[in-house]
Structures are given as structure tokens and as C-alpha cells.
Design an enzyme around this catalytic site. Structure first.
Site, PDB file in Angstrom:
ATOM      1  N   ASP A   1       0.825  -1.204   0.000  1.00  0.00           N
ATOM      2  CA  ASP A   1       0.000   0.000   0.000  1.00  0.00           C
ATOM      3  C   ASP A   1       0.864   1.262   0.000  1.00  0.00           C
ATOM      4  OD1 ASP A   1      -2.425   1.431   0.039  1.00  0.00           O
ATOM      5  OD2 ASP A   1      -3.317   0.033   1.479  1.00  0.00           O
TER       6      ASP A   1
ATOM      7  N   ASP B   1     -10.181   3.505  -3.968  1.00  0.00           N
ATOM      8  CA  ASP B   1     -10.811   2.287  -3.465  1.00  0.00           C
ATOM      9  C   ASP B   1     -12.245   2.164  -3.950  1.00  0.00           C
ATOM     10  OD1 ASP B   1      -9.368   1.759  -0.146  1.00  0.00           O
ATOM     11  OD2 ASP B   1      -8.514   1.736  -2.151  1.00  0.00           O
TER      12      ASP B   1
END
Length: 553
Positions: A175, A241
Site C-alpha cells: 500500500d 478504493d
């Protein structure tokens, strides 16, 4: 304040947003399929670790469970995938997301699994998953802490990669939270991302263990990984997302669909995980699965597959749609037309068929149409359409049309005729897959006899080739790609020359990614399998190596 890519979900909040490839190619890298895509932007070259030659398929816990991950959940999910048809349909990876680790490293600086969530440790979970014939993925972050505040890999890349390899991890999602941009004064977010993700790439490579590398950096739009991440990772996030609603899915589709020229075997655009069964309607779920398959996106399901509904499971295990996503040609589908919320996508397939998606973004049923010519089909008075959701077949002389429900799709596999004729000649760069560079005329010279080379892709006139009628031309057709003096021996230089219709100016673009001289039968070859700028291009006996693989257009 450092922006995190997701918040830790609470009971009331539900799930929240997560806003947010060392070169290993061997001389004889086999079976890299071609990608033929229109457009002037160069696609990313494949990392070359031999992994993810088709988009990864699997499951990740985050969308449905957030931080509520555990050994029991992961093992139950693996067992369910093994039993319910998902594994048989092609799903391989069982991926653990954030919140799996303890809040601090041990005395030796190693990451430690949360003992309450993973009492037997990650290695034991990997062993269990492997015993079922599946593979285990894990999560980390390129920054000082993960998005949920657990220890990040910044400064620990080699140590963490060795640890993951020792545990038997097969897939790493890294990430982009809590990045210490202050340590990189004067450098852009993209430059920092290139540095940090390359660190983890090199660390994973040094372990000698096969680990798919997934970059998750979608919240930071300035990173734009599709422009540079091909040699760094196997897949990269292109979007923010995803959320379990149609608007979010549609947004991610719109962002990802235009990036087709950057994807190919071992290097995939990732519009985020599937939300099948997490809140959208069955029609919307079917649309997402179809669009992701058409875009050659990773199929990483983010829902509950231990107790899925029959509708969810039937969508996830539709082998006809999965075959489009996993097609060995490795081309991301492109948007043929888009008007008033009515979209047509076409994806050429390895056997010569074309997959077509008719997508209705609007709230009302609509008839959406295209033609065989528009999707690249020609040379036949009749085509067979197979509906990939109903299994029904029909024939057409050229019109492809259907009534498409609101927020839904109709998806066809079109057979018959030849593929590649629609829309006229293809024009764009010719990419050397093994080197990650482009076929180039040095200094954009137009002098007859100038030998071609490979060079960093830059979209210049000396790198813009047109494939038409068996010729490869440059400078708007002023010069042809030419085998020197009609020679047909190994090492013959490949140059530019005035187009004259000679047999030494005829080329065949092959389904395996090679380009062969029609006269010689030899392959277009990057000399010595070098990856360096300025390496000359020649003819050489075809051998299946990566330096003879090209993507055209």
C-alpha cells in the site's frame, strides 16, 4: 498530515474507503503473449519474473471484513474456494489484507503476526492454503506504517521480503500510506513511489522465491503507475478504493478503461477488487464481472465466499467470462464507442474471436448496437455470437445489437472471419517486451539504410509505426521497415528504406508475439537480448526468447 488510504472500519461505519515491477528476464523467457493496442502512449513492459502472465485471480478479505481478519477466516475461505468451484474456475490466491500483524516489530526488527488473530502464525496458514493447492497473499505498506497504523516496510524492505519468503507467501500487496515524503526533499510523489516500490521489487527478487507484486497506490492520483510501473510490479492500482455500489464501480471503470495500451502479460491495470455480493444488484454484479474481465483486470473477489449466495457464486464461476479475462493474448479490451451512457467494448482473443461487451450505464433499458467491422472483424458474410451469460448462440451478417437492462451488460464472444481488419491500419509504437523499450529510428532520421534500434518509448515520429497490408511503415508511410539488401541470414540488419513493395519489406505479426520477415522467415530480434538504449535490431532464427517478443500499436 499524512493521508491514509482507508480508515479502520467500525461496527457503525461499516467498510470505508482506501483512497489511495529488479528486471529478472532470462534470455529464453518463454510464452510471453502479445498485446496489440491502439494509441501513442507506450505500455508498461512486463516485470519479467514469469508471474501473472494472465491477470491474477483470488480473494482478499478487506472489502467484506476490514480489520476483522483471522486465521480461521482465511482458512475457512480457502477451504470454501477449494470446495465451491472457485478454485476449479481459476482462483488461486487467498490474500490477507491490513491488520494481520502485531502493533510493533520484535526485538530483531521482524514483523510479527497478531497472536490473537493468527495464533499459529502466517507460515502455518500458508502451509494450510498450499495443502489445498492454493496460494497465500499478504499485505504491507511502502511507508512507515500501514493504512491502519501497523508497522510499515519503509527501511525494512529486505528484511520483510525475506520473512515473507520464509513463510511461503506467494503474493504481496504493498500500500501507499504514511510515506515519509520529508526524506525525499524536492522529489515528486511519483519519483518517491518509483524509488520505494523498486526497493521492494528488488528485495522480493533477492529472496529467490516467486512472489507476485501488487502496488496499491490508487488514492494518490499523481503517482500514475501505468506510465512507469511495468518493470516494477505485476499489477498496479489505477483507481481510488472501490465501494459496494454502482456509482463507485462505474467511476473505477471510467478511469481504467482508457489505459489499455499500458497492460499486457505480467503487467496489469488494477481497478480494485470485485464487490460481487457486497451490496450491488445481481445485474450490477454481472456488469462489474464482465467489465473487469473485458479489461483484463485482476479478478480478486472481496466478498464473503464462505457462505455466498447462489447468484454470487454463479457469477464468480462463469468460466466463459473468466476465459476472456484469462485469455493468453493478454490484451485489455478497448472502448469502441461511448454515447449517452451506452458503451461498447471489444477485446481480441488468442484464437481470433473477439469478446464484446454492450454496457448500459443508464437507469433505463436500452438497445445498444455495434458492427463486426467496428470491433475488428472482417472477411465473412456471417458471424456467430455466443452470449457468455446465457450460453445462447445466434448469427449475424455484421450487426451486433441487444436490449441491455439498466446498469447491465450483454457480453458476446464473436467468431468467424478474421480479426484486425476493422478500423483500418493500426498505428502506434512497437514495444520490445523483453527490454521494455520501443522500436526506434535513431534521431528520427529519414535516411535510407538507417538501422533501427530500441530506445526509451517517447511517442516520437521515429517510434510511430503503422501496420497495414503486411508492411510496417514510419513517418506517415514515407519509409518502410526493411531487411538489408534482401538478405535472409542471421544477423541481417533491419533498417528503414523507401517503400518499394519488395518481399524484404513484408512482415508477419504473429499470435505468439513475434514479428517475422515474410521473405526470410526470421524473427525481428533485439541483438544479444540486450535491454540497453541503442541496441540494434536484426533478423535472427526464431527461438521463443523474450528479445523476440513485440507488441504492436
Amino acid at each position: 498530515m499524512v493521508r491514509t488510504s482507508h480508515d479502520i472500519p467500525g461496527a457503525a461505519a461499516g467498510r470505508a474507503a482506501r483512497q489511495a515491477r529488479l528486471w529478472l528476464a532470462t534470455v529464453l523467457a518463454l510464452l510471453v503473449a502479445p498485446v496489440i493496442a491502439l494509441g501513442s502512449a507506450p505500455p508498461a513492459s512486463a516485470l519479467g519474473n514469469g508471474l501473472a502472465l494472465t491477470p491474477p485471480m483470488g480473494w482478499n478479505d478487506w472489502n467484506a471484513y476490514g480489520c476483522n481478519v483471522s486465521e480461521q477466516l482465511v482458512e475457512q475461505t480457502a477451504q470454501a474456494m477449494h470446495n465451491n468451484g472457485m478454485q476449479a474456475a481459476g482462483y488461486q490466491y487467498v490474500n490477507i489484507d491490513d491488520c494481520w500483524m502485531a502493533s510493533s516489530r520484535d526485538g530483531s526488527g521482524n514483523l510479527v503476526a497478531n497472536s490473537a488473530k493468527f495464533p499459529d502464525g502466517i507460515a502455518a496458514v500458508a502451509n494450510y492454503v498450499h495443502s489445498l493447492g492454493l496460494k497465500l497473499g499478504i499485505y504491507e505498506d511502502a511507508g512507515t506504517a500501514t493504512c491502519a497504523g501497523y508497522p510499515g516496510s519503509y527501511g525494512h524492505e529486505q528484511q520483510d521480503a525475506r520473512l515473507f519468503a520464509s513463510w511461503g507467501v506467494d503474493y504481496l500487496k504493498e500500500d501507499w500510506c504514511n510515506i515519509p515524503f520529508g526524506d525525499f526533499s524536492g522529489r515528486s510523489h511519483q519519483q518517491v513511489a518509483q524509488t520505494l516500490y523498486a526497493r521492494m521489487r528488488d528485495a522480493l527478487s533477492a529472496t529467490g522465491h516467486s512472489i507476485v507484486f501488487s502496488m496499491c497506490n490508487g488514492w494518490d492520483s499523481s503517482v500514475q503507475p501505468w506510465n512507469w510501473a511495468g518493470p516494477v510490479a505485476n499489477l498496479w492500482r489505477t483507481t481510488v478504493d472501490i465501494q459496494p455500489n454502482f456509482a463507485s464501480m462505474l467511476n473505477n471503470f471510467h478511469i481504467n478503461v482508457g489505459l489499455a495500451s499500458h497492460a499486457g502479460p505480467g503487467a496489469w491495470n488494477d481497478p480494485d477488487m470485485l464487490e460481487i455480493g457486497n451490496g450491488m444488484t445481481a445485474t450490477e454484479n454481472q456488469a462489474e464481472f464482465s467489465l473487469w474481465a473485458e479489461m483484463a483486470a485482476p479478478l480478486i473477489e472481496g466478498g464473503n465466499v464462505v457462505n455466498p449466495s447462489s447468484s454470487t457464486l454463479s457469477i464468480l464461476t462463469n468460466k466463459a467470462v473468466i476465459a476472456v479475462d484469462q485469455d493468453s493474448l493478454g490484451r485489455q479490451g478497448t472502448q469502441v464507442s461511448s454515447s449517452g451512457g451506452h458503451d461498447v467494448l471489444a477485446k481480441p482473443l488468442a484464437n481470433g474471436d473477439v469478446s464484446v461487451v454492450l454496457f448500459n450505464e443508464t437507469g433505463s433499458t436500452a438497445t445498444i448496437s455495434t458492427t463486426a467491422s467496428a470491433i475488428g472483424k472482417s472477411g465473412s458474410s456471417g458471424y456467430t455470437l455466443t452470449d457468455l451469460w446465457t450460453g445462447g448462440t445466434s448469427t449475424t451478417s455484421g450487426t451486433i445489437s441487444a436490449s441491455v437492462p439498466a446498469h447491465g451488460v450483454v457480453m458476446y464472444r464473436v467468431a468467424g472471419g478474421t480479426t484486425g481488419g476493422g478500423g483500418g491500419p493500426t498505428s502506434g509504437p512497437i514495444h520490445a517486451v523483453g527490454a521494455g523499450r520501443c522500436l526506434d529510428v535513431p534521431n528520427a532520421s529519414q535516411t535510407n539504410g538507417t538501422q533501427t534500434q530500441i530506445w526509451d518509448c517517447n511517442g516520437g515520429s521515429g517510434q510511430t509505426w503503422t501496420s497495414s497490408g503486411g508492411r510496417l511503415t514510419v513517418y506517415n508511410g514515407a519509409k518502410c521497415l526493411d531487411a538489408y539488401a534482401n538478405q535472409t541470414t542471421a544477423g541481417t540488419k533491419v533498417e528503414i528504406w523507401d517503400c518499394n513493395g519488395g518481399a524484404n519489406q513484408q512482415w508477419q505479426i504473429n499470435p505468439d508475439g513475434t514479428i517475422t520477415g515474410t521473405q526470410s522467415g526470421l524473427c525481428l530480434d533485439v541483438t544479444g537480448a540486450s535491454t540497453a538504449n541503442g541496441t540494434p535490431v536484426e533478423l535472427w532464427p526464431c527461438n521463443g526468447a523474450g528479445n523476440q517478443k513485440w507488441t504492436v500499436g
